[in-house]
Each structure stands twice: as structure tokens, then as C-alpha cells.
Design a protein around this motif. Structure first.
Motif, mmCIF file in Angstrom:
data_model
loop_
_atom_site.group_PDB
_atom_site.id
_atom_site.type_symbol
_atom_site.label_atom_id
_atom_site.label_comp_id
_atom_site.label_asym_id
_atom_site.label_seq_id
_atom_site.Cartn_x
_atom_site.Cartn_y
_atom_site.Cartn_z
ATOM 1 N N ASP A 49 -3.541 7.840 1.206
ATOM 2 C CA ASP A 49 -3.025 7.727 2.572
ATOM 3 C C ASP A 49 -4.077 7.107 3.486
ATOM 4 O O ASP A 49 -3.759 6.267 4.337
ATOM 5 N N GLN A 50 -5.337 7.506 3.298
ATOM 6 C CA GLN A 50 -6.403 6.936 4.119
ATOM 7 C C GLN A 50 -6.647 5.461 3.778
ATOM 8 O O GLN A 50 -6.911 4.652 4.665
ATOM 9 N N VAL A 51 -6.544 5.100 2.502
ATOM 10 C CA VAL A 51 -6.661 3.693 2.114
ATOM 11 C C VAL A 51 -5.588 2.878 2.837
ATOM 12 O O VAL A 51 -5.859 1.820 3.412
ATOM 13 N N GLU A 52 -4.366 3.387 2.808
ATOM 14 C CA GLU A 52 -3.249 2.688 3.441
ATOM 15 C C GLU A 52 -3.505 2.465 4.930
ATOM 16 O O GLU A 52 -3.317 1.360 5.450
ATOM 17 N N SER A 87 -8.262 7.496 -9.954
ATOM 18 C CA SER A 87 -6.997 8.174 -10.251
ATOM 19 C C SER A 87 -5.872 7.714 -9.324
ATOM 20 O O SER A 87 -4.703 7.877 -9.656
ATOM 21 N N GLY A 88 -6.217 7.118 -8.203
ATOM 22 C CA GLY A 88 -5.201 6.630 -7.268
ATOM 23 C C GLY A 88 -4.899 5.156 -7.394
ATOM 24 O O GLY A 88 -4.176 4.600 -6.563
ATOM 25 N N MET A 89 -5.419 4.496 -8.436
ATOM 26 C CA MET A 89 -5.301 3.039 -8.546
ATOM 27 C C MET A 89 -3.865 2.522 -8.454
ATOM 28 O O MET A 89 -3.615 1.521 -7.790
ATOM 29 N N LYS A 90 -2.908 3.172 -9.088
ATOM 30 C CA LYS A 90 -1.519 2.687 -9.018
ATOM 31 C C LYS A 90 -1.002 2.743 -7.587
ATOM 32 O O LYS A 90 -0.405 1.778 -7.103
ATOM 33 N N ARG A 91 -1.214 3.857 -6.926
ATOM 34 C CA ARG A 91 -0.759 3.995 -5.534
ATOM 35 C C ARG A 91 -1.548 3.072 -4.613
ATOM 36 O O ARG A 91 -0.990 2.496 -3.676
ATOM 37 N N ILE A 92 -2.837 2.915 -4.874
ATOM 38 C CA ILE A 92 -3.659 2.013 -4.061
ATOM 39 C C ILE A 92 -3.149 0.580 -4.220
ATOM 40 O O ILE A 92 -2.984 -0.144 -3.235
ATOM 41 N N GLY A 93 -2.878 0.176 -5.460
ATOM 42 C CA GLY A 93 -2.361 -1.164 -5.709
ATOM 43 C C GLY A 93 -1.038 -1.415 -4.999
ATOM 44 O O GLY A 93 -0.830 -2.475 -4.403
ATOM 45 N N ALA A 94 -0.145 -0.431 -5.044
ATOM 46 C CA ALA A 94 1.151 -0.571 -4.372
ATOM 47 C C ALA A 94 0.971 -0.683 -2.862
ATOM 48 O O ALA A 94 1.603 -1.526 -2.211
ATOM 49 N N ALA A 95 0.100 0.151 -2.295
ATOM 50 C CA ALA A 95 -0.155 0.097 -0.851
ATOM 51 C C ALA A 95 -0.802 -1.242 -0.478
ATOM 52 O O ALA A 95 -0.414 -1.872 0.514
ATOM 53 N N TYR A 96 -1.753 -1.682 -1.279
ATOM 54 C CA TYR A 96 -2.439 -2.949 -1.014
ATOM 55 C C TYR A 96 -1.427 -4.097 -0.993
ATOM 56 O O TYR A 96 -1.403 -4.906 -0.059
ATOM 57 N N GLY A 101 -0.411 -8.015 0.619
ATOM 58 C CA GLY A 101 0.346 -8.986 -0.160
ATOM 59 C C GLY A 101 -0.310 -9.212 -1.508
ATOM 60 O O GLY A 101 -1.121 -8.414 -1.965
ATOM 61 N N ARG A 102 0.010 -10.323 -2.117
ATOM 62 C CA ARG A 102 -0.542 -10.647 -3.433
ATOM 63 C C ARG A 102 -1.734 -11.584 -3.274
ATOM 64 O O ARG A 102 -1.876 -12.561 -3.996
ATOM 65 N N HIS A 103 -2.575 -11.299 -2.332
ATOM 66 C CA HIS A 103 -3.796 -12.060 -2.057
ATOM 67 C C HIS A 103 -4.974 -11.175 -2.465
ATOM 68 O O HIS A 103 -5.149 -10.089 -1.924
ATOM 69 N N PHE A 104 -5.754 -11.637 -3.429
ATOM 70 C CA PHE A 104 -6.834 -10.829 -3.973
ATOM 71 C C PHE A 104 -8.160 -11.583 -3.851
ATOM 72 O O PHE A 104 -8.575 -12.273 -4.775
#
Length: 134
Positions: A49-52, A87-96, A101-104
Motif C-alpha cells: 500500500d505504501q509503495v502504491e 514477498s510483495g513482488m506480484k502486488r508491487i508489479g501490479a501496482a507499478y 505503466g509498462r515503462h521500466f
């Protein structure tokens, strides 16, 4: 686009970031953004949530300067708990992807002992280049 992703020949393609980027235009620096809202309150102590919120704060600063998420050329993530990050990588990726967007762009991720705000679990610094003449 005046941004070019740099991928040396023969290198494995990175996942979720770039090895380098070349850009031309106006430089914009976003100071470290943490997972609080516009009133400097933490609505959640959950790491993702804080990452988001930190990512949303970055986008808001970019907008204030006339930039978009796809103009980001560098990000550095500082967090207090590497395991929470992993452990939050999937949720972090979705939030990112939902926010940036799909800019990395090139990124670094660093575990630190603490951040200046006691409740902060993540702080993200970003640099952007608003496209200009080639």
C-alpha cells in the motif's frame, strides 16, 4: 520518442527495469516520495500500500512539472524490509503497471536501516527527462 533503452548486445534482458536509457530534453528530479497522502498521513502500514502511494506521489510531482511516467529515466527504491519487498513482488508489479505503466527505466533497490519518517517503509526517488528536440 526521445528516450532510448540501452541493452548491450549479448546481455540477458532484465525483467522490470532497464540496464540504461538515453534521453534528450528537460531534466526533472523528483525528491524521495514515501507512502503517505497529501496531508502527510499514512493511511496504511502495509508495505505494498505504501509503495502504491509513493508511486502515485511521484506521478503527481511529474504532472506538476509537465512530465509523464514514461519520461522517468531512473528510479531508486529505498526500503526497510527486503523480505517485504520480495514477498510483495506480484502486488508491487501490479501496482507499478497500474500507476507507471509498462515503462521500466533503470532502477536500483536498496534496503536501509530506517527512513526519516518512522512509519515509512519505502522511499522512491525518480528522475525524468521531458522530451525535447532531437
Amino acid at each position: 520518442m526521445s528516450h532510448e533503452i540501452l541493452q548491450p548486445e549479448g546481455w540477458a534482458k532484465p525483467i522490470g527495469y532497464a540496464n540504461g536509457i538515453k534521453a534528450r530534453g528537460t531534466f526533472l528530479q523528483v525528491g524521495g516520495q514515501i507512502g503517505w497522502d497529501e496531508t502527510c498521513s499514512f493511511p496504511s502500514d502495509d508495505f505494498v500500500d505504501q509503495v502504491e502511494l509513493a508511486l502515485k506521489n511521484i506521478v503527481r510531482v511529474l504532472q506538476e512539472g509537465g512530465a509523464k511516467p514514461e519520461h522517468i529515466v531512473q528510479m531508486t527504491w529505498y526500503f526497510t524490509d527486503r523480505e517485504a519487498y520480495r514477498s510483495g513482488m506480484k502486488r508491487i508489479g501490479a501496482a507499478y503497471r497500474a500507476i507507471i505503466g509498462r515503462h521500466f527505466p533503470p532502477m536500483a533497490a536498496v534496503q536501509v536501516v530506517a527512513l526519516m519518517e518512522d512509519r515509512a517503509k519505502i522511499e522512491i526517488v525518480a528522475s525524468a527527462v521531458i522530451p525535447g528536440p532531437s
